[in-house]
Design an enzyme around this catalytic site. Structure first.
Site, short mmCIF file in Angstrom:
data_model
loop_
_atom_site.label_atom_id
_atom_site.label_comp_id
_atom_site.label_asym_id
_atom_site.label_seq_id
_atom_site.Cartn_x
_atom_site.Cartn_y
_atom_site.Cartn_z
N SER A 148 34.50 -13.69 35.62
CA SER A 148 35.05 -13.87 36.96
C SER A 148 35.99 -15.07 36.95
CB SER A 148 33.92 -14.13 37.97
OG SER A 148 34.43 -14.54 39.23
N TYR A 161 26.50 -19.20 40.51
CA TYR A 161 27.30 -18.04 40.10
C TYR A 161 28.40 -18.47 39.13
CZ TYR A 161 30.31 -13.92 40.43
OH TYR A 161 31.07 -12.81 40.14
#
Length: 249
Positions: A148, A161
């Protein structure tokens, strides 16, 4: 697993995709199949992943499916083993499954932290552990890990995250440096339309995240990047691709 006899006219690679019941995983599986590859879809939601595989076959592609929880190493090994039994080899693994329950650290959502670690890091490691012996034996293979843009930066509410996605990038680079006969690709999506925001338990935080999705790109944009990397010749290793909306900072 449903069994589809490979057509002799199809010479594409055997590609396994985790988290393939929706979002980036689903889009990637559809695009790979359309490009002539034989895809094996894995996801926790057995009914959803079965429906996607059936639609791919209806469109003329070759697709199998299996219920899969990437946090279960035995299950991941069974997933890989079943694909190898059906097709005789495993050419590519797309480690896509992931979760993103955003929250401030002070909220102490420890169970959610552990879930992200289990799925986003341990799940990737399980995939690597399951396919690496097969690919070493074949003398070739390709592992695509979906990270990501959160692995390139840190934002409030996304500390854990971001940490997990940074770990995916580090693991991928380590594997690449250790490998001479395997290709390793990291794909880092920016804001992408998917169901990731559904996992945010804080309704206020979810609303903020969903509002940001106004500039999100379709999952197919990430799928196209993965197809590009997979379709390169064996001597070309596309190591990292970042794909994000033009409007994203």
């Amino acid at each position: 697993m449903t069994t589809t006899v490979p057509s002799t006219s199809r010479t594409g690679k055997v590609v396994l995709v985790t988290g393939a019941s929706s979002g980036i995983g689903e889009a990637t599986a559809r695009l790979l199949a359309a490009a002539g590859h034989r895809v094996v879809l894995g996801a926790r939601r057995a009914d959803r992943v079965a429906a996607v595989a059936e639609e791919i076959r209806a469109d003329g592609g070759t697709a199998d499916h299996r219920e899969l929880d990437v946090t279960d190493l035995a299950g991941v090994r069974a997933f890989v083993g079943a694909a190898r039994e059906s097709y005789g080899r495993v050419d590519v693994l797309v480690n896509n499954a992931g979760v993103m329950p955003l929250a401030l650290l002070e909220e102490l959502k420890v169970d959610e932290w552990n879930r992200m670690i289990d799925v986003n890091i341990r799940g990737v490691l399980h995939g690597i552990a399951a396919v690496l012996p097969v690919m070493r034996e074949q003398g070739a293979g390709h592992i695509v890990n979906v990270a990501s843009v959160a692995g390139h930066r840190v934002d409030p509410t996304a500390a854990v995250y971001c940490a997990t996605k940074s770990a995916v990038r580090a693991l991928s680079e380590g594997l690449r440096q250790e490998s001479r006969d395997l290709r390793v690709t990291v794909v880092s999506p920016g804001l992408t339309r998917s169901e990731l925001t559904d996992g945010i338990s804080d309704l206020g935080m979810r609303a903020v995240a969903e509002d940001m999705m106004g500039i999100a790109i379709p999952a197919a944009a990430i799928g196209e990047a993965i197809v590009y990397a997979v379709n390169q010749p064996a001597e070309v290793d596309v190591n990292e691709i970042v794909v994000r909306p033009t409007a994203q900072s």
